[in-house]
Scaffold this motif. Structure first.
Motif, PDB file in Angstrom:
ATOM      1  N   SER A 182     -28.526  16.886 -39.270  1.00  0.00           N
ATOM      2  CA  SER A 182     -29.169  15.581 -39.338  1.00  0.00           C
ATOM      3  C   SER A 182     -28.243  14.398 -39.069  1.00  0.00           C
ATOM      4  CB  SER A 182     -29.842  15.401 -40.700  1.00  0.00           C
ATOM      5  OG  SER A 182     -28.877  15.465 -41.727  1.00  0.00           O
ATOM      6  N   ASN A 183     -26.983  14.441 -39.422  1.00  0.00           N
ATOM      7  CA  ASN A 183     -26.121  13.278 -39.190  1.00  0.00           C
ATOM      8  C   ASN A 183     -25.265  13.433 -37.937  1.00  0.00           C
ATOM      9  OD1 ASN A 183     -24.449  15.245 -40.159  1.00  0.00           O
ATOM     10  ND2 ASN A 183     -23.259  13.889 -41.482  1.00  0.00           N
ATOM     11  N   HIS A 184     -25.590  14.419 -37.112  1.00  0.00           N
ATOM     12  CA  HIS A 184     -24.855  14.612 -35.866  1.00  0.00           C
ATOM     13  C   HIS A 184     -25.425  13.736 -34.768  1.00  0.00           C
ATOM     14  CE1 HIS A 184     -22.836  18.751 -36.797  1.00  0.00           C
ATOM     15  NE2 HIS A 184     -22.514  17.800 -37.660  1.00  0.00           N
ATOM     16  N   GLN A 234     -20.750  15.824 -34.815  1.00  0.00           N
ATOM     17  CA  GLN A 234     -20.834  14.471 -35.351  1.00  0.00           C
ATOM     18  C   GLN A 234     -20.212  13.458 -34.402  1.00  0.00           C
ATOM     19  OE1 GLN A 234     -18.922  13.909 -39.192  1.00  0.00           O
ATOM     20  NE2 GLN A 234     -20.812  13.010 -39.933  1.00  0.00           N
TER      21      GLN A 234
END
Lengths: 112, 117
Positions: B27-29, B96
């Motif tokens: 999700s935070n990539h 990321q």
């Protein structure tokens, strides 16, 4: 252009014996080097990476690799393998951009 | 441990059909990739994607291929008209930061096996 050669397509080894998987690369610029492992029916999992600094890199599951700039090599070793280490191992390099270039893979079969 | 999820795990299709392979990156990539592995051959780079556009692609990634991030979570690979030689395992990956940054590495999914008959 960057390229990676894994000299052994298959390596059979007995349990508790040492194993070395060979990897050579070519690149005209400095590189980052990686070893990935693929267990049956699973994705590619990072074992270890070399970015800079110490040429001996330790990874997960007891694996280590040594970066040798003069020989353009990044061989992977484990002093004592387990049955669970049976998998395919991929050496990979990033030289420029965001493209990870893989070697052909080495299939390790650990026998009891 | 966050993971990259790919669906379907295996798809069989007829030559000439369109195929969409789906991926849910971590999700935070911010960077997304597709690679493929034809049976018995190397894992090959197809495309990288950042900020809603292709940042790099290989010569394999011709007009038959396209990628899209249709919403905030999915990343898809479409093959418009499949050929026999498209049969392969397709891996999605995310990171990321850009791969060259080194500090972040690519996390791969388990792959989608495509069989074209």
């Amino acid at each position: 252009a960057q390229s990676v050669t894994q000299l052994d397509s298959q390596v059979p080894v007995f349990e508790e014996a040492p194993v070395e998987l060979r990897c050579n690369y070519s690149s005209s610029v400095s590189v980052y080097l990686f070893w990935y492992v693929q267990y049956p029916n699973q994705g590619l999992q990072l074992l270890l990476k070399y970015l800079s600094g110490s040429t001996l890199v330790k990874g997960i599951n007891g694996f280590e690799a040594e970066f040798n700039k003069s020989q353009t090599s990044f061989h992977l070793r484990k002093p004592s393998v387990h049955i669970s280490d049976t998998a395919e191992y991929f050496c990979a390099v990033i030289a420029a951009g965001n493209k990870l270039t893989f070697g052909g893979g080495t299939r390790v079969l650990v026998k009891p | 441990e966050p993971e990259v999820t790919q669906t379907p795990s295996h798809q069989v299709t007829q030559m000439g059909q369109e195929v969409i392979l789906r991926c849910v990156p971590i999700s935070n990539h911010l960077y997304f990739y597709w690679y493929r592995q034809i049976l018995g051959q190397k894992v090959e780079f197809l495309v990288s994607f950042y900020n809603n556009e292709i940042s790099e692609k290989s010569e394999i990634f011709d007009d038959q291929f396209s990628v899209e991030r249709p919403d905030g979570s999915n990343f898809t690979l479409k093959i418009r008209s499949t050929k026999l030689e498209d049969s392969a395992m397709y891996f999605c990956a995310s990171s990321q930061q850009g791969a060259r940054s080194g500090a972040n590495v690519l996390t791969f999914g388990a792959g989608s096996r495509l069989t074209v008959l």
